[in-house]
Scaffold this active site. Sequence first.
Site, PDB file in Angstrom:
ATOM      1  N   GLU A 278       0.843  -1.209   0.000  1.00 12.75           N
ATOM      2  CA  GLU A 278       0.000   0.000   0.000  1.00 12.75           C
ATOM      3  C   GLU A 278       0.875   1.255   0.000  1.00 12.75           C
ATOM      4  O   GLU A 278       0.562   2.244  -0.666  1.00 12.75           O
ATOM      5  CB  GLU A 278      -0.950   0.007   1.202  1.00 12.75           C
ATOM      6  CG  GLU A 278      -1.921  -1.157   1.241  1.00 12.75           C
ATOM      7  CD  GLU A 278      -2.729  -1.296  -0.036  1.00 12.75           C
ATOM      8  OE1 GLU A 278      -3.208  -0.285  -0.571  1.00 12.75           O
ATOM      9  OE2 GLU A 278      -2.880  -2.437  -0.510  1.00 12.75           O
ATOM     10  N   TRP A 281       1.963   1.762  -3.465  1.00 14.77           N
ATOM     11  CA  TRP A 281       0.908   2.417  -4.274  1.00 14.77           C
ATOM     12  C   TRP A 281       1.027   3.934  -4.136  1.00 14.77           C
ATOM     13  O   TRP A 281       0.843   4.689  -5.097  1.00 14.77           O
ATOM     14  CB  TRP A 281      -0.499   2.001  -3.787  1.00 14.77           C
ATOM     15  CG  TRP A 281      -1.085   0.785  -4.426  1.00 14.77           C
ATOM     16  CD1 TRP A 281      -1.219  -0.449  -3.849  1.00 14.77           C
ATOM     17  CD2 TRP A 281      -1.645   0.672  -5.755  1.00 14.77           C
ATOM     18  NE1 TRP A 281      -1.828  -1.305  -4.733  1.00 14.77           N
ATOM     19  CE2 TRP A 281      -2.101  -0.650  -5.904  1.00 14.77           C
ATOM     20  CE3 TRP A 281      -1.813   1.561  -6.806  1.00 14.77           C
ATOM     21  CZ2 TRP A 281      -2.706  -1.108  -7.069  1.00 14.77           C
ATOM     22  CZ3 TRP A 281      -2.417   1.114  -7.981  1.00 14.77           C
ATOM     23  CH2 TRP A 281      -2.857  -0.217  -8.095  1.00 14.77           C
ATOM     24  N   TRP A 309     -20.055  11.659 -19.933  1.00 18.22           N
ATOM     25  CA  TRP A 309     -20.718  11.511 -18.628  1.00 18.22           C
ATOM     26  C   TRP A 309     -21.985  12.365 -18.606  1.00 18.22           C
ATOM     27  O   TRP A 309     -22.094  13.350 -19.340  1.00 18.22           O
ATOM     28  CB  TRP A 309     -19.772  11.957 -17.510  1.00 18.22           C
ATOM     29  CG  TRP A 309     -18.459  11.232 -17.497  1.00 18.22           C
ATOM     30  CD1 TRP A 309     -17.261  11.706 -17.951  1.00 18.22           C
ATOM     31  CD2 TRP A 309     -18.208   9.903 -17.032  1.00 18.22           C
ATOM     32  NE1 TRP A 309     -16.275  10.751 -17.790  1.00 18.22           N
ATOM     33  CE2 TRP A 309     -16.828   9.627 -17.224  1.00 18.22           C
ATOM     34  CE3 TRP A 309     -19.004   8.900 -16.459  1.00 18.22           C
ATOM     35  CZ2 TRP A 309     -16.241   8.421 -16.869  1.00 18.22           C
ATOM     36  CZ3 TRP A 309     -18.408   7.691 -16.106  1.00 18.22           C
ATOM     37  CH2 TRP A 309     -17.050   7.460 -16.310  1.00 18.22           C
ATOM     38  N   ASN A 347     -10.893   2.429   2.752  1.00 24.32           N
ATOM     39  CA  ASN A 347     -10.475   2.231   1.350  1.00 24.32           C
ATOM     40  C   ASN A 347     -11.478   1.428   0.528  1.00 24.32           C
ATOM     41  O   ASN A 347     -11.797   1.782  -0.608  1.00 24.32           O
ATOM     42  CB  ASN A 347      -9.113   1.539   1.307  1.00 24.32           C
ATOM     43  CG  ASN A 347      -8.640   1.337  -0.116  1.00 24.32           C
ATOM     44  OD1 ASN A 347      -8.485   2.288  -0.867  1.00 24.32           O
ATOM     45  ND2 ASN A 347      -8.445   0.080  -0.511  1.00 24.32           N
ATOM     46  N   TRP A 365     -15.842  11.292 -13.029  1.00 25.11           N
ATOM     47  CA  TRP A 365     -15.004  11.067 -11.844  1.00 25.11           C
ATOM     48  C   TRP A 365     -14.482  12.374 -11.271  1.00 25.11           C
ATOM     49  O   TRP A 365     -14.280  12.504 -10.065  1.00 25.11           O
ATOM     50  CB  TRP A 365     -13.845  10.115 -12.173  1.00 25.11           C
ATOM     51  CG  TRP A 365     -12.898  10.604 -13.240  1.00 25.11           C
ATOM     52  CD1 TRP A 365     -12.940  10.346 -14.572  1.00 25.11           C
ATOM     53  CD2 TRP A 365     -11.743  11.458 -13.063  1.00 25.11           C
ATOM     54  NE1 TRP A 365     -11.918  10.973 -15.234  1.00 25.11           N
ATOM     55  CE2 TRP A 365     -11.158  11.654 -14.331  1.00 25.11           C
ATOM     56  CE3 TRP A 365     -11.145  12.072 -11.961  1.00 25.11           C
ATOM     57  CZ2 TRP A 365     -10.012  12.444 -14.531  1.00 25.11           C
ATOM     58  CZ3 TRP A 365     -10.005  12.850 -12.146  1.00 25.11           C
ATOM     59  CH2 TRP A 365      -9.454  13.033 -13.420  1.00 25.11           C
ATOM     60  N   TRP A 388      -9.526   7.572  -7.991  1.00 23.06           N
ATOM     61  CA  TRP A 388     -10.731   7.877  -8.786  1.00 23.06           C
ATOM     62  C   TRP A 388     -10.595   7.380 -10.215  1.00 23.06           C
ATOM     63  O   TRP A 388     -11.532   6.796 -10.773  1.00 23.06           O
ATOM     64  CB  TRP A 388     -11.035   9.384  -8.757  1.00 23.06           C
ATOM     65  CG  TRP A 388     -11.899   9.713  -7.589  1.00 23.06           C
ATOM     66  CD1 TRP A 388     -11.480  10.155  -6.367  1.00 23.06           C
ATOM     67  CD2 TRP A 388     -13.318   9.552  -7.495  1.00 23.06           C
ATOM     68  NE1 TRP A 388     -12.558  10.285  -5.522  1.00 23.06           N
ATOM     69  CE2 TRP A 388     -13.697   9.937  -6.188  1.00 23.06           C
ATOM     70  CE3 TRP A 388     -14.305   9.132  -8.377  1.00 23.06           C
ATOM     71  CZ2 TRP A 388     -15.028   9.901  -5.758  1.00 23.06           C
ATOM     72  CZ3 TRP A 388     -15.631   9.092  -7.952  1.00 23.06           C
ATOM     73  CH2 TRP A 388     -15.987   9.476  -6.650  1.00 23.06           C
TER      74      TRP A 388
HETATM   75  C1  LIG Z   1     -11.364   6.821  -4.841  1.00 19.57           C
HETATM   76  C2  LIG Z   1     -10.188   6.777  -3.892  1.00 19.57           C
HETATM   77  C3  LIG Z   1      -9.690   7.969  -3.358  1.00 19.57           C
HETATM   78  C4  LIG Z   1      -8.588   7.948  -2.499  1.00 19.57           C
HETATM   79  N1  LIG Z   1      -8.111   9.151  -1.998  1.00 19.57           N
HETATM   80  C5  LIG Z   1      -7.016   9.157  -1.205  1.00 19.57           C
HETATM   81  C6  LIG Z   1      -6.484  10.373  -0.706  1.00 19.57           C
HETATM   82  O1  LIG Z   1      -6.950  11.476  -1.026  1.00 19.57           O
HETATM   83  N2  LIG Z   1      -5.412  10.308   0.141  1.00 19.57           N
HETATM   84  C7  LIG Z   1      -4.850   9.118   0.495  1.00 19.57           C
HETATM   85  O2  LIG Z   1      -3.886   9.116   1.278  1.00 19.57           O
HETATM   86  N3  LIG Z   1      -5.317   7.954   0.026  1.00 19.57           N
HETATM   87  C8  LIG Z   1      -6.384   7.935  -0.802  1.00 19.57           C
HETATM   88  N4  LIG Z   1      -6.888   6.732  -1.244  1.00 19.57           N
HETATM   89  C9  LIG Z   1      -6.190   5.487  -0.887  1.00 19.57           C
HETATM   90  C10 LIG Z   1      -6.690   4.788   0.399  1.00 19.57           C
HETATM   91  O3  LIG Z   1      -8.081   4.658   0.376  1.00 19.57           O
HETATM   92  C11 LIG Z   1      -6.271   5.508   1.686  1.00 19.57           C
HETATM   93  O4  LIG Z   1      -4.895   5.790   1.658  1.00 19.57           O
HETATM   94  C12 LIG Z   1      -6.544   4.644   2.912  1.00 19.57           C
HETATM   95  O5  LIG Z   1      -7.909   4.311   2.987  1.00 19.57           O
HETATM   96  C13 LIG Z   1      -6.123   5.373   4.169  1.00 19.57           C
HETATM   97  O6  LIG Z   1      -6.355   4.601   5.308  1.00 19.57           O
HETATM   98  P1  LIG Z   1      -5.152   4.030   6.170  1.00 19.57           P
HETATM   99  O7  LIG Z   1      -4.159   5.105   6.466  1.00 19.57           O
HETATM  100  O8  LIG Z   1      -5.748   3.340   7.341  1.00 19.57           O
HETATM  101  O9  LIG Z   1      -4.496   3.035   5.149  1.00 19.57           O
HETATM  102  P2  LIG Z   1      -3.640   1.692   5.311  1.00 19.57           P
HETATM  103  O10 LIG Z   1      -4.449   0.604   4.747  1.00 19.57           O
HETATM  104  O11 LIG Z   1      -3.096   1.537   6.678  1.00 19.57           O
HETATM  105  O12 LIG Z   1      -2.435   1.952   4.282  1.00 19.57           O
HETATM  106  C14 LIG Z   1      -1.216   2.578   4.685  1.00 19.57           C
HETATM  107  C15 LIG Z   1      -0.930   3.772   3.825  1.00 19.57           C
HETATM  108  O13 LIG Z   1      -0.680   3.370   2.483  1.00 19.57           O
HETATM  109  C16 LIG Z   1      -1.153   4.368   1.590  1.00 19.57           C
HETATM  110  N5  LIG Z   1      -2.207   3.789   0.751  1.00 19.57           N
HETATM  111  C17 LIG Z   1      -3.076   2.819   1.081  1.00 19.57           C
HETATM  112  N6  LIG Z   1      -3.856   2.503   0.029  1.00 19.57           N
HETATM  113  C18 LIG Z   1      -3.466   3.302  -0.978  1.00 19.57           C
HETATM  114  C19 LIG Z   1      -3.889   3.453  -2.322  1.00 19.57           C
HETATM  115  N7  LIG Z   1      -4.859   2.701  -2.854  1.00 19.57           N
HETATM  116  N8  LIG Z   1      -3.294   4.404  -3.071  1.00 19.57           N
HETATM  117  C20 LIG Z   1      -2.301   5.176  -2.564  1.00 19.57           C
HETATM  118  N9  LIG Z   1      -1.856   5.060  -1.302  1.00 19.57           N
HETATM  119  C21 LIG Z   1      -2.423   4.138  -0.522  1.00 19.57           C
HETATM  120  C22 LIG Z   1      -1.736   5.494   2.441  1.00 19.57           C
HETATM  121  O14 LIG Z   1      -0.736   6.468   2.621  1.00 19.57           O
HETATM  122  C23 LIG Z   1      -2.049   4.771   3.741  1.00 19.57           C
HETATM  123  O15 LIG Z   1      -2.060   5.612   4.866  1.00 19.57           O
HETATM  124  C24 LIG Z   1      -7.987   6.723  -2.134  1.00 19.57           C
HETATM  125  C25 LIG Z   1      -8.498   5.535  -2.669  1.00 19.57           C
HETATM  126  C26 LIG Z   1      -9.579   5.555  -3.537  1.00 19.57           C
HETATM  127  C27 LIG Z   1     -10.107   4.263  -4.096  1.00 19.57           C
END
Ligand SMILES: Cc1cc2nc3c(=O)[nH]c(=O)nc-3n(C[C@H](O)[C@H](O)[C@H](O)COP(=O)(O)OP(=O)(O)OC[C@H]3O[C@@H](n4cnc5c(N)ncnc54)[C@H](O)[C@@H]3O)c2cc1C
Length: 496
Positions: A278, A281, A309, A347, A365, A388
């Site tokens: 993650e 990513w 759209w 997420n 989107w 998105w």
């Molecule tokens: C439509 C959409 C919009 C999103 N918008 C954002 C946003 O504005 N900011 C954001 O930080 N994340 C975003 N995410 C990714 C992800 O949903 C969040 O990072 C995550 O839910 C944060 O929770 P956590 O810190 O407990 O994550 P954990 O599951 O603990 O993951 C650890 C860290 O990994 C990174 N991470 C995790 N998943 C992703 C991912 N898919 N893409 C990029 N980085 C990731 C984040 O920095 C996160 O804090 C988005 C995902 C989607 C599908």
Amino acid sequence: MNLSNSLVWFRRDLRAFDHAALHQALSNSRQVFCAFVYDTDILDGLPRDDRRMRFIHASLASLDAELRRLGGYLIVRHGSAREEIPRLAREVQAGAVFANSDYEPAARTRDDAVAEALAAQGAELHLFKDQVIFEKDEVLTKVGQPYSVFTPYKNAWLKLLGERPDTLAAYPVDAAAHALAKPPKTHDALPALEAIGFTSGDPPLPAGMEGAEELFEAFLEDIADYGRARDFPSEDGTSRLSAHLRFGTTSVRHLVRTAQQLIQSGAGGKGASVWLSELIWRDFYAMILYRHPHVVERSFKPAFDAVGWDDDQDADALFAAWCAGRTGYPLVDAAMLQLNTTGFMHNRLRMVTASFLTKDLGIAWQRGERYFALKLNDYDLASNNGGWQWAASTGCDAQPWFRIFNPVTQSERFDARGEFIRRFLPQLARLDAKQIHAPWKVAPEALAARGVVLGKDYPQPVVDHDAARKRTLERFAVVKKVVPVAEGDGDGDGED
Ligand SMILES: Cc1cc2nc3c(=O)[nH]c(=O)nc-3n(C[C@H](O)[C@H](O)[C@H](O)COP(=O)(O)OP(=O)(O)OC[C@H]3O[C@@H](n4cnc5c(N)ncnc54)[C@H](O)[C@@H]3O)c2cc1C
């Protein structure tokens, strides 16, 4: 470099440990001033009760306290950073300003302007990699091209880290902290949020460096189970560190180092590797934004800009229902209420709600992306845009358009007992686990027996999923001709 005075400009790196710019300034200057600017170019567009401002304010207090413990202090200004930073550099007679790179297009333009203004007064702006593990062009394919699909990027990222383990080395601050400029006797306290036009209050999550460490330590206790738990919004199965990564109150090197140690020792189970993915990513999307800044407005692959759209009055009404959590699809609505009331969304639910807006409601989107940007505590342009575009199937490593999330089966799989839904939709709390995912399928008498009348206590569904699915496939027919049908590579389970 051998500087007399320098200035460290804190932006999305609000910490005083393992900090590239602070480390470099301290190592190369006799006296180092530290500053943060409440940048009106950004702040003017925010609502006055923006939750993130409370997070930033509390994190600045923690940063100032830590700098004071080390012998320094934080100067806080309110104004346009383009003017404030050159002015402050003149005031403290800094020959250079040190900051950590920000890869967003607007931030790059701002930094170019600041560098130019500094140059005009004989000073320089030095930028350092800090926010990510690998930046810009560091991870490339064998033929020197940037990746646009995640798994090969991740493999190359891991290989590169194996070759360059020093990338994770911390940038120490303590050893040279004696160079921090001492606080003046008359130094003003951190300005209150009211003084800059915002509402004060508790931050939406534990803030500052201590807040990040508290969350990280709690998460490490359960990291082994992350691979399973992360999919269920009713569980506390993820780190909740995203806002801390966004504002740099923790160091990504520190997180990756810890994850690696747990992977190597075996103590982190499978979960530690999934969690590291993650974080990769996050690097991936930062690289995509840096290399392809057009994604801010448009699809990664231009062919997808041809997708039409809906944007008439009906679409406006549907968009309003989506924003307010009134679509009649309980999981979607509960997720939007989580966002609206807490500033966080799980997420899995970000994927479900983004898919619903684009594939069920047929709305661009970009509109959903802007709404998330307004509401998310962890809003990050690169990750939000990437998420998105992934959900909308509009480009880079996207979910293929013919795989469309079904909001009811997603609900049955990831909130099987309806616990998450009940938390945010108390009016549905008495429905049982079979009824709660799609109340319109339940006989009205059975619903009434549980205190629910559709259209009164909870909306009828605003759209029929099967009909919407057909419309989406038609909508994407324009790209079918130009883009070969290939499976994307991403977190794309749970499709129809
Ligand atoms: C439509 C959409 C919009 C999103 N918008 C954002 C946003 O504005 N900011 C954001 O930080 N994340 C975003 N995410 C990714 C992800 O949903 C969040 O990072 C995550 O839910 C944060 O929770 P956590 O810190 O407990 O994550 P954990 O599951 O603990 O993951 C650890 C860290 O990994 C990174 N991470 C995790 N998943 C992703 C991912 N898919 N893409 C990029 N980085 C990731 C984040 O920095 C996160 O804090 C988005 C995902 C989607 C599908």
